[in-house]
Scaffold this active site. Structure first.
Site, mmCIF file in Angstrom:
data_model
loop_
_atom_site.group_PDB
_atom_site.id
_atom_site.type_symbol
_atom_site.label_atom_id
_atom_site.label_comp_id
_atom_site.label_asym_id
_atom_site.label_seq_id
_atom_site.Cartn_x
_atom_site.Cartn_y
_atom_site.Cartn_z
ATOM 1 N N LEU A 102 3.078 37.038 -2.020
ATOM 2 C CA LEU A 102 4.249 37.890 -2.388
ATOM 3 C C LEU A 102 5.562 37.712 -1.363
ATOM 4 C CD1 LEU A 102 5.393 40.437 -3.791
ATOM 5 C CD2 LEU A 102 4.081 41.680 -2.115
ATOM 6 N N TYR A 103 5.281 37.273 -0.131
ATOM 7 C CA TYR A 103 6.494 36.898 0.746
ATOM 8 C C TYR A 103 7.141 35.730 -0.044
ATOM 9 C CZ TYR A 103 8.975 34.756 4.383
ATOM 10 O OH TYR A 103 9.875 34.017 5.242
ATOM 11 N N ALA A 104 6.568 34.764 -0.502
ATOM 12 C CA ALA A 104 7.096 33.769 -1.088
ATOM 13 C C ALA A 104 7.762 34.073 -2.433
ATOM 14 C CB ALA A 104 6.098 32.575 -1.477
ATOM 15 N N THR A 151 9.143 37.227 -2.971
ATOM 16 C CA THR A 151 10.404 37.744 -2.732
ATOM 17 C C THR A 151 11.477 36.973 -2.371
ATOM 18 O OG1 THR A 151 9.397 38.265 -0.443
ATOM 19 C CG2 THR A 151 9.008 40.054 -2.146
#
Length: 433
Positions: free
Chosen positions: A242-244, A246
């Site tokens: 999810l970090y990637a 965003t």
């Protein structure tokens, strides 16, 4: 029908023989709780009392947070303006978000030392120990860098800063970091990395003149890409976390604001930045603490027991890339939200180009710490991590003059020296500053 007063304190308790002191308390108990409705009313009273107490505590807590992070007023504006003052010819006035963070504090210090005006911005969240952020803040304060405490989603506060200072550049480094934490608190990534980015871009769009923007994307956007080394032209539509996702969204959003509003924007894809004043959630940092405490450290392995590898990039090299991005950024072409012409849009990898396996990194730490690590090898879980990263920096070298000079052996030696000075030799336990 009995009144409320009669229900709570009945005057005729019914047949009840008083048998002395041993039963006096029982009679009082019976008088108060002789009926189901009486018990209900007492319970309601206690619930209301508890709710009132909790509400009061919430008010006190929110009030203390408000007053501790309050902004505005003559003194506050004077601090902002003083920090933004430029002390070199053709210098910049830069708003640095995430200034109390790892990269942000280093970039702020580098800009200030060369004579640029710097205003920091940070929310001092507790993703990792806020005391480290406070220590970075103290370091910046000693160099006359003022950090405004607030959330990047606070549009009024951001707008106020742009009213006070005519920023030439924005270095946007504030973000919710970490790949694995996204599985615990996914909304924090959307709040900071997407909503916060849009809030800041809106302020930049409406500014007159508009500032040039440099912001932190991530090497994580390469996701499941297997072509090495990673190049800016490679596919980035298969994020592994999810970090990637965003950060990839951020690249799409910034491109939109560049296209519609004429904002000059440069995105930087950082590759595993490490060094003094680093982030405690990073492997090299947590391994150092674990080794000193004599605790086992967990080392992940990929498929078929292949060692994970990272393109570790020393903080000083990354700072040079950030500053070079500011120096080569062209002016935005819009004004007050209106575009006048095409604006510069760039994305660069900032890495070291020399991936090192995690076990090799641990071996370097062991030598510098003079302590043998207790290692626990496990298969990499499906938590968003990728097996390797490797940066192609030819574009940054050509356009920015970017040239990393610090290998992992040298960089970790500097980190260990800082770590022991900051936390002490006492098995990784924090010492008082």
């Amino acid at each position: 029908m009995p009144s409320l007063e009669e229900e709570l304190f009945p005057s005729t308790p019914g047949k009840f023989k008083d048998r002395g002191g041993a039963h006096s308390m029982n009679r009082q108990f019976y008088r108060c709780f002789a009926s189901t409705s009486t018990m209900f009313l007492w319970a309601l009273f206690l619930i209301a009392l508890t709710a009132s107490y909790l509400s009061f505590q919430s008010f006190v807590d929110s009030g203390s947070r408000y007053f501790s992070s309050a902004w505005g007023g003559h003194h506050w504006e004077k601090q902002v303006k003083s920090s933004a003052q430029i002390h070199r010819a053709n210098g910049f006035s830069v708003l640095v978000t995430g200034a109390a963070g790892f990269v942000g504090s280093h970039v702020s210090l580098a800009l200030k030392k060369r004579g640029d005006g710097v205003v920091g911005f940070d929310n001092f969240n507790n993703y990792y120990d806020p005391s480290l952020k406070k220590a970075r803040k103290a370091l910046l304060n000693s160099h006359n860098v003022f950090i405004v405490e607030g959330d990047v989603n606070d549009a009024k506060l951001i707008a106020k800063l742009f009213d006070i200072v005519e920023f030439t550049h924005v270095m946007h480094l504030a973000a919710q970091a970490g790949v694995r934490y996204a599985m615990e608190n996914p909304h924090s990534y959307v709040h900071s990395n997407i909503a916060g980015l849009v809030t800041l871009l809106e302020a930049c769009k409406n500014a007159d003149p508009q500032p040039a923007i440099v912001w932190a994307s991530s090497s994580s956007v390469y996701g499941l890409n297997e072509d090495v080394p990673f190049s800016e032209s490679d596919r980035t539509d298969r994020p592994a976390s999810l970090y990637a996702a965003t950060k990839k969204s951020g690249e799409a959003i910034t491109h939109t604001y560049n296209h519609i509003y004429g904002l000059s924007i440069t995105g930087l894809r950082f590759f595993t930045v490490y060094g003094p004043w680093g982030r405690p959630d990073m492997a090299y940092f947590s391994f150092t603490k674990g080794i000193l405490q004599g605790k086992p450290i967990t080392i992940y392995r990929g498929k078929n027991r292949v060692d994970l590898a990272r393109d570790f990039t020393y903080i000083d090299d990354v700072v040079k890339g950030c500053v070079a991005s500011l120096d080569t950024a062209k002016k935005s072409t819009g004004s007050g939200g209106k575009k006048r012409g095409p604006a510069q849009y760039r994305i660069f990898n900032l890495g070291n180009t020399s991936p090192v396996t995690v076990p090799m990194m641990v071996g370097i730490l062991e030598r510098h710490l003079k302590v043998k690590a207790k290692k626990n090898y496990v298969d990499m879980p499906g938590n968003g991590d990728v097996p390797f990263t490797h940066a192609n920096i030819s574009l940054a070298r050509r356009e920015l003059g970017y040239k990393p000079t610090t290998d992992l052996q040298t960089g970790l030696k500097k980190f260990v020296k800082w770590y022991l000075a900051f936390y002490g030799h006492n098995h990784g336990k924090s010492v008082k500053l």
